[in-house]
Motif scaffolding. Sequence first.
Motif, PDB file in Angstrom:
ATOM      1  N   MET A   1       2.163  44.475  49.339  1.00 50.61           N
ATOM      2  CA  MET A   1       1.094  43.614  49.781  1.00 50.61           C
ATOM      3  C   MET A   1      -0.282  44.263  49.546  1.00 50.61           C
ATOM      4  SD  MET A   1       0.820  40.707  50.984  1.00 50.61           S
ATOM      5  CE  MET A   1      -0.335  39.658  51.742  1.00 50.61           C
ATOM      6  N   ILE A   2      -0.360  45.586  49.724  1.00 50.58           N
ATOM      7  CA  ILE A   2      -1.642  46.267  49.529  1.00 50.58           C
ATOM      8  C   ILE A   2      -2.079  46.160  48.069  1.00 50.58           C
ATOM      9  CG2 ILE A   2      -0.631  48.558  49.161  1.00 50.58           C
ATOM     10  CD1 ILE A   2      -4.009  47.776  50.794  1.00 50.58           C
ATOM     11  N   LEU A   3      -1.128  46.134  47.147  1.00 51.99           N
ATOM     12  CA  LEU A   3      -1.501  46.009  45.738  1.00 51.99           C
ATOM     13  C   LEU A   3      -2.143  44.651  45.456  1.00 51.99           C
ATOM     14  CD1 LEU A   3       1.490  47.780  44.030  1.00 51.99           C
ATOM     15  CD2 LEU A   3      -0.882  48.533  44.050  1.00 51.99           C
ATOM     16  N   LEU A   4      -1.649  43.609  46.095  1.00 52.84           N
ATOM     17  CA  LEU A   4      -2.273  42.292  45.917  1.00 52.84           C
ATOM     18  C   LEU A   4      -3.664  42.257  46.546  1.00 52.84           C
ATOM     19  CD1 LEU A   4       0.701  39.821  46.444  1.00 52.84           C
ATOM     20  CD2 LEU A   4      -0.435  40.458  44.315  1.00 52.84           C
TER      21      LEU A   4
ATOM     22  N   HIS B   1      -5.607  44.859  46.934  1.00 56.48           N
ATOM     23  CA  HIS B   1      -6.416  45.692  46.048  1.00 56.48           C
ATOM     24  C   HIS B   1      -6.824  44.899  44.804  1.00 56.48           C
ATOM     25  CE1 HIS B   1      -7.119  48.822  42.967  1.00 56.48           C
ATOM     26  NE2 HIS B   1      -7.720  49.431  43.978  1.00 56.48           N
ATOM     27  N   THR B   2      -5.888  44.158  44.239  1.00 57.29           N
ATOM     28  CA  THR B   2      -6.187  43.324  43.077  1.00 57.29           C
ATOM     29  C   THR B   2      -7.272  42.315  43.405  1.00 57.29           C
ATOM     30  OG1 THR B   2      -3.924  43.561  42.249  1.00 57.29           O
ATOM     31  CG2 THR B   2      -5.199  41.701  41.404  1.00 57.29           C
ATOM     32  N   LEU B   3      -7.141  41.678  44.542  1.00 54.09           N
ATOM     33  CA  LEU B   3      -8.117  40.672  44.952  1.00 54.09           C
ATOM     34  C   LEU B   3      -9.510  41.278  45.147  1.00 54.09           C
ATOM     35  CD1 LEU B   3      -8.645  37.724  45.842  1.00 54.09           C
ATOM     36  CD2 LEU B   3      -8.116  38.469  48.160  1.00 54.09           C
ATOM     37  N   ILE B   4      -9.588  42.383  45.843  1.00 54.36           N
ATOM     38  CA  ILE B   4     -10.880  43.039  46.095  1.00 54.36           C
ATOM     39  C   ILE B   4     -11.534  43.456  44.787  1.00 54.36           C
ATOM     40  CG2 ILE B   4     -11.978  45.106  47.061  1.00 54.36           C
ATOM     41  CD1 ILE B   4      -9.915  44.911  49.364  1.00 54.36           C
ATOM     42  N   GLU B   5     -10.785  44.138  43.933  1.00 54.19           N
ATOM     43  CA  GLU B   5     -11.347  44.612  42.671  1.00 54.19           C
ATOM     44  C   GLU B   5     -11.732  43.451  41.754  1.00 54.19           C
ATOM     45  OE1 GLU B   5     -12.305  47.558  41.984  1.00 54.19           O
ATOM     46  OE2 GLU B   5     -11.181  48.863  43.314  1.00 54.19           O
ATOM     47  N   ALA B   6     -10.923  42.396  41.723  1.00 54.63           N
ATOM     48  CA  ALA B   6     -11.235  41.251  40.865  1.00 54.63           C
ATOM     49  C   ALA B   6     -12.492  40.530  41.340  1.00 54.63           C
ATOM     50  CB  ALA B   6     -10.049  40.287  40.818  1.00 54.63           C
ATOM     51  N   VAL B   7     -12.625  40.354  42.647  1.00 57.40           N
ATOM     52  CA  VAL B   7     -13.815  39.682  43.174  1.00 57.40           C
ATOM     53  C   VAL B   7     -15.065  40.508  42.871  1.00 57.40           C
ATOM     54  CG1 VAL B   7     -14.985  39.040  45.324  1.00 57.40           C
ATOM     55  CG2 VAL B   7     -12.630  38.337  44.938  1.00 57.40           C
ATOM     56  N   VAL B   8     -14.997  41.809  43.119  1.00 57.06           N
ATOM     57  CA  VAL B   8     -16.149  42.675  42.837  1.00 57.06           C
ATOM     58  C   VAL B   8     -16.455  42.670  41.337  1.00 57.06           C
ATOM     59  CG1 VAL B   8     -16.937  45.081  42.825  1.00 57.06           C
ATOM     60  CG2 VAL B   8     -15.874  44.126  44.862  1.00 57.06           C
TER      61      VAL B   8
ATOM     62  N   ALA C   1      -7.677  54.006  49.467  1.00 53.57           N
ATOM     63  CA  ALA C   1      -6.971  55.237  49.090  1.00 53.57           C
ATOM     64  C   ALA C   1      -5.824  55.531  50.050  1.00 53.57           C
ATOM     65  CB  ALA C   1      -7.941  56.416  49.057  1.00 53.57           C
ATOM     66  N   ILE C   2      -6.071  55.385  51.331  1.00 56.16           N
ATOM     67  CA  ILE C   2      -5.023  55.660  52.331  1.00 56.16           C
ATOM     68  C   ILE C   2      -3.848  54.704  52.175  1.00 56.16           C
ATOM     69  CG2 ILE C   2      -4.523  55.591  54.817  1.00 56.16           C
ATOM     70  CD1 ILE C   2      -6.012  58.112  53.869  1.00 56.16           C
ATOM     71  N   PHE C   3      -4.151  53.415  52.031  1.00 61.13           N
ATOM     72  CA  PHE C   3      -3.070  52.430  51.907  1.00 61.13           C
ATOM     73  C   PHE C   3      -2.295  52.608  50.600  1.00 61.13           C
ATOM     74  CE2 PHE C   3      -5.658  49.732  54.935  1.00 61.13           C
ATOM     75  CZ  PHE C   3      -4.800  49.962  56.007  1.00 61.13           C
ATOM     76  N   LEU C   4      -2.992  52.901  49.506  1.00 61.65           N
ATOM     77  CA  LEU C   4      -2.298  53.124  48.235  1.00 61.65           C
ATOM     78  C   LEU C   4      -1.469  54.402  48.276  1.00 61.65           C
ATOM     79  CD1 LEU C   4      -5.132  51.984  45.841  1.00 61.65           C
ATOM     80  CD2 LEU C   4      -2.870  50.938  46.011  1.00 61.65           C
ATOM     81  N   THR C   5      -1.979  55.437  48.941  1.00 68.49           N
ATOM     82  CA  THR C   5      -1.210  56.672  49.095  1.00 68.49           C
ATOM     83  C   THR C   5       0.045  56.425  49.935  1.00 68.49           C
ATOM     84  OG1 THR C   5      -3.212  58.008  48.887  1.00 68.49           O
ATOM     85  CG2 THR C   5      -1.305  59.062  49.906  1.00 68.49           C
ATOM     86  N   ALA C   6      -0.093  55.610  50.958  1.00 69.68           N
ATOM     87  CA  ALA C   6       1.075  55.259  51.781  1.00 69.68           C
ATOM     88  C   ALA C   6       2.123  54.532  50.940  1.00 69.68           C
ATOM     89  CB  ALA C   6       0.652  54.405  52.970  1.00 69.68           C
ATOM     90  N   GLN C   7       1.675  53.636  50.062  1.00 66.53           N
ATOM     91  CA  GLN C   7       2.602  52.942  49.160  1.00 66.53           C
ATOM     92  C   GLN C   7       3.321  53.952  48.267  1.00 66.53           C
ATOM     93  OE1 GLN C   7       2.623  49.117  47.914  1.00 66.53           O
ATOM     94  NE2 GLN C   7       2.810  49.270  50.119  1.00 66.53           N
ATOM     95  N   PHE C   8       2.551  54.871  47.702  1.00 68.61           N
ATOM     96  CA  PHE C   8       3.118  55.881  46.823  1.00 68.61           C
ATOM     97  C   PHE C   8       4.137  56.750  47.565  1.00 68.61           C
ATOM     98  CE2 PHE C   8       3.063  60.290  45.400  1.00 68.61           C
ATOM     99  CZ  PHE C   8       3.490  60.144  44.083  1.00 68.61           C
TER     100      PHE C   8
END
Length: 127
Positions: free
Chosen positions: A1-4, A6-13, A104-111
């Motif tokens: 879910m965090i990847l989606l 992240h995708t949304l935030i980066e795409a909007v920006v 970074a924290i959420f992506l690291t948790a995913q990893f």
Amino acid sequence: MILLLHTLIEAVVGLLFLLYPRAGELVPGFGSSEGPTFELLMKMYGLAALFLAGLSLYAYLKRKDDRIFLLLTASLSAYHYAMILVQTVYNPDQRAALLHFLLAIFLTAQFLGRRKVSWDTDRSRLN
């Protein structure tokens, strides 16, 4: 879910920076500069954000493939940790650093979550 997310935030920006001329006023720390150099900076930042959105979406779509998932989540995490350093040192408005910190924290948790599963699998194969 965090990847989606992240995708949304980066795409909007990214789209905001590419298509909206006054996007710098909306993003903490950019201010309201003008001129061709600032426009170039905004366009380059927009393309970089769209690239990160694409990587994040690809990681989400390939989430069953451990190697791709681990590589991309580790890479995205490293990028956001580096951005924390840059934002902390050079940006007087710390909201951007906070956003990169959370990502970074959420992506690291995913990893780490996926890596732990593969470590447990490797350990069970040895026994």
